[in-house]
Design an enzyme around this catalytic site. Sequence first.
Site, PDB file in Angstrom:
ATOM      1  N   PHE A  80       5.220  -0.348   5.519  1.00 56.31           N
ATOM      2  CA  PHE A  80       4.834  -0.302   4.114  1.00 56.31           C
ATOM      3  C   PHE A  80       2.935  -0.618   4.429  1.00 56.31           C
ATOM      4  O   PHE A  80       2.490  -0.959   3.242  1.00 56.31           O
ATOM      5  CB  PHE A  80       5.353  -1.942   3.636  1.00 56.31           C
ATOM      6  CG  PHE A  80       6.540  -1.818   2.900  1.00 56.31           C
ATOM      7  CD1 PHE A  80       7.270  -1.211   2.937  1.00 56.31           C
ATOM      8  CD2 PHE A  80       7.018  -2.766   4.276  1.00 56.31           C
ATOM      9  CE1 PHE A  80       8.712  -1.472   2.247  1.00 56.31           C
ATOM     10  CE2 PHE A  80       8.407  -2.595   3.527  1.00 56.31           C
ATOM     11  CZ  PHE A  80       9.127  -1.840   3.161  1.00 56.31           C
ATOM     12  N   ARG A  91      -9.923   4.167  -2.350  1.00 60.47           N
ATOM     13  CA  ARG A  91      -8.695   4.312  -3.163  1.00 60.47           C
ATOM     14  C   ARG A  91      -8.842   4.052  -4.384  1.00 60.47           C
ATOM     15  O   ARG A  91      -8.021   3.901  -5.460  1.00 60.47           O
ATOM     16  CB  ARG A  91      -7.472   3.828  -2.297  1.00 60.47           C
ATOM     17  CG  ARG A  91      -6.518   4.814  -2.607  1.00 60.47           C
ATOM     18  CD  ARG A  91      -5.437   5.371  -2.456  1.00 60.47           C
ATOM     19  NE  ARG A  91      -4.897   6.235  -1.186  1.00 60.47           N
ATOM     20  CZ  ARG A  91      -4.681   7.593  -1.930  1.00 60.47           C
ATOM     21  NH1 ARG A  91      -4.244   7.907  -2.929  1.00 60.47           N
ATOM     22  NH2 ARG A  91      -4.593   8.344  -0.837  1.00 60.47           N
ATOM     23  N   ALA A 115      -0.458   6.874   3.390  1.00 62.48           N
ATOM     24  CA  ALA A 115      -1.095   7.930   1.642  1.00 62.48           C
ATOM     25  C   ALA A 115      -0.206   8.551   1.045  1.00 62.48           C
ATOM     26  O   ALA A 115       0.267   9.741   0.372  1.00 62.48           O
ATOM     27  CB  ALA A 115      -1.749   8.902   2.261  1.00 62.48           C
ATOM     28  N   GLU A 155       4.595   5.360  -2.354  1.00 61.84           N
ATOM     29  CA  GLU A 155       3.728   4.522  -3.352  1.00 61.84           C
ATOM     30  C   GLU A 155       3.613   4.207  -4.964  1.00 61.84           C
ATOM     31  O   GLU A 155       3.253   3.065  -5.471  1.00 61.84           O
ATOM     32  CB  GLU A 155       1.981   4.709  -2.416  1.00 61.84           C
ATOM     33  CG  GLU A 155       1.310   4.805  -1.277  1.00 61.84           C
ATOM     34  CD  GLU A 155       0.536   4.775  -1.413  1.00 61.84           C
ATOM     35  OE1 GLU A 155       0.079   6.377  -1.129  1.00 61.84           O
ATOM     36  OE2 GLU A 155      -0.532   4.135  -0.205  1.00 61.84           O
TER      37      GLU A 155
HETATM   38  N1  LUZ Z   1      -3.967   5.402   4.806  1.00 61.39           N
HETATM   39  C1  LUZ Z   1      -5.279   6.463   4.714  1.00 61.39           C
HETATM   40  C2  LUZ Z   1      -3.672   5.864   3.437  1.00 61.39           C
HETATM   41  O1  LUZ Z   1      -6.047   6.069   6.328  1.00 61.39           O
HETATM   42  N2  LUZ Z   1      -5.728   7.036   3.760  1.00 61.39           N
HETATM   43  C3  LUZ Z   1      -4.711   7.121   1.947  1.00 61.39           C
HETATM   44  O2  LUZ Z   1      -6.017   7.616   1.982  1.00 61.39           O
HETATM   45  C4  LUZ Z   1      -3.958   6.379   2.348  1.00 61.39           C
HETATM   46  N3  LUZ Z   1      -4.332   6.244   1.059  1.00 61.39           N
HETATM   47  C5  LUZ Z   1      -2.485   5.733   0.792  1.00 61.39           C
HETATM   48  C6  LUZ Z   1      -2.105   4.607   1.629  1.00 61.39           C
HETATM   49  N4  LUZ Z   1      -2.538   5.220   3.194  1.00 61.39           N
HETATM   50 MO1  MOS Z   2      -0.281   3.862   3.822  1.00 60.80          MO
HETATM   51  S1  MOS Z   2      -1.104   1.917   2.636  1.00 60.80           S
HETATM   52  O1  MOS Z   2       0.514   4.598   2.637  1.00 60.80           O
HETATM   53  O2  MOS Z   2      -0.082   2.771   5.390  1.00 60.80           O
END
Ligand code: LUZ
Ligand code: MOS
Length: 757
Positions: free
Chosen positions: A222, A304, A508, A712
Amino acid sequence: MKNIDLKSHVRGESIYVDDIPVRERTLYGTVFDSSIAHGIIKNLDVTDAAQSDGVAAILTAVDIPGDNQIGMILPDEPLLAAREVQYIGQPIALVLAATEAFARAAAKKIQVEFEALPVIADAREAYNQKQLIDSPRTFYLGDIGAAWNQCDHIFEGRADIGGQEHLYIETQGAYAYPTENGGIKIFTASQSPTVIQKTAAQVLGLPMHKIEVDVGRLGGAFGGKETQATAWAMLAALGAYRKQRAVKIVLHRQDDMRMTGKRHPYSADFKIGLTGDYKIIAYQVSFYQNSGAFADLSTSVMERTLFHVTNSYFIPHVKATVYCCRTHLPPNTAFRGFGGPQGMFVMEAAIARAAEALAVDAAVIQQKNLLQDGDEFPYGQKAGGENAGRCHAQNCWHEVQTRYHIVALREEVAAFNAHDRQYKKGLALMPICFGISFTKIHMNQAGALVHIYQDGSVGVSVAAVEMGQGVNIKMVQVAARGLAVSPDRIKMETTNTTRVANTSPTAASSGADLSGKALEKACLALGTRLKKFAAKKLGLENPAIIEFKDERVYNKGKQTRLSWEQLVRDAYHDRVSLSEHAHYATPIIHFDSKKEKGIPFAYHVYGTAAIVATVDRLRGTYEIDAVKVVHDFGQSMDPIVDRGQMEGGIVQGIGWMTMEEVVYDPQGRLLSNALSTYKVPDIYAAPKELIVHFFQSEGSPLAILRSKAIGEPPLMYGIGAYFAVRNAIRAAKPGITFPFCAPITPEKVLLALYAEK
Ligand code: LUZ
Ligand code: MOS
């Protein structure tokens, strides 16, 4: 498509870090951590502990051969505290012993003297004391200064959002052992094999090729294992390097909860301006992000938040700023949505604030401002477009209205509230819009390696890590389609840095897209090569008329004598390469962080949920009656996997917004440090009714098989649960206003119900 892990999961035979059979003379590590949130280590005495039964070594910062540094974005986080400690749970020493019990007993004998320093636990307090992790960032659209004059209504307010414990079922852990010629092999429960490889190389002062990282699967992550798996892997590697023995570290649940960072709590001030007919003209917001003691991913999470600051709405004039505030809490980190949900909660709070003041249903304002094709986001990208696929914000919203009879539902809720004195119902609608791609452009790449073996079976390695989200099932489908063979022939290998290098974290929501596209390319190259060979074999001029279907070779639609197995055998004998590595990088996307404009996302995911909650006005307790969703999956390649992500995400989002309350005391001590004090949704807390409609859209060509990213986005439907409960409270006490403060626990419901008006 079958779940390829089903049998081994159900039988408990799937191998996680803690299940890896250990080598002879394996040492067990326990981490000795700081008991205060801020201070200077005056004296550290390990002599007693070192003489304790079974202890092989106690390692501290001085034993690190390379850099004592594990920060991924900013180099501000030591692996082991040497002088200053900055949060309760910060690792200070590693105890290595013959058994875990010996290690834990010895750790208790370590003596440490601190000089305590002032503790900051609150983000606004850190901001006031100018404790920022990095420079703040601001996104602008239009002319916010001039816009206020065009508004008929202007409202201001504040919103506070709590953190969230990841509570992956598998706690953090790693297993490492020395290999020939000074190398180290690390098995880790990490979303980021290459981060582990690169950081271990730095910590041990070795080139990256000396470090091999292997990830079989994770028992959930997660976001909690994007960077926060690093420390334990580094400590295991350090122990293995120093002692030249295998080292295993697996955290106990309470240690994991105390020592690891969580979703970032945010506090925000907003100002929203509307016209008389509810068009939102202007929106200004400042966020105080509680980053914790070190940068971790906080600056990316900040980004983000900014990208999702207007959720699923078009607002012509926007100014949004985020401050990453350094506090003395464990470094907060990635968590499903990655700062986006916090930004979206504040947007919804601002709309609710306006709606409550204007005595209009929030849905009226929401609907009036939904995005459509061509609308500009505050970062310059336009909604929809050729590569992204169409913007379905309005379509999903309207489909919810008709499919779930929202007008009638609203009347039912009103009728219920008119006659029932103890229970009150609330209805809220929650549209979502989530951008798909890492916001750091360079991270949007992946590799895949495919081997076809001589018997026609296939081994696939990709960059993505399986963490229960089903990415391996999706990869099997991509390879099965790409090679036109049965899924049974395909085996997903572990994610390993020697097979697929330079992997971005599986994060992501982009794992299936990035690895899937690389895998598609590798399969296409193999297919093209094999078609050429088949044409030669069949004495045909043109390989373009060859087709592979159901494990047979077809020529102009007619089945030939060649089966898949025969083709592969013959190709091998003809010395045709049966292996392929491919690399994929998302095209088109770019971003200029000086102007804060660009096209950062391959595409957006849209949807709307209707949520109904019932509040017991006597007890302050509540139930979520129903969550009814219309979601744009594109062309879902695996409706079972996607539905699982949807349902899990919604319940996790509801948990975050309603019952999961991370509580630190002012001295930075985690009070909600076990499952007795940190309440997550169980089956009884899940919505009584959860309906998901797959909105049929064209998807995006940049999504794997036009199947949109699903990891997500569903979490953010949970935000609607906050507003459904809020609306139920307001049904009990019409006209009441109370702070926008999530999670809305039963205690807060009671306080609101009994507050003076
Ligand atoms: N992790 C990351 C993420 O390093 N960059 C992102 O843009 C991101 N977005 C969503 C979840 N994890
Ligand atoms: Mo994530 S919050 O896509 O490590």
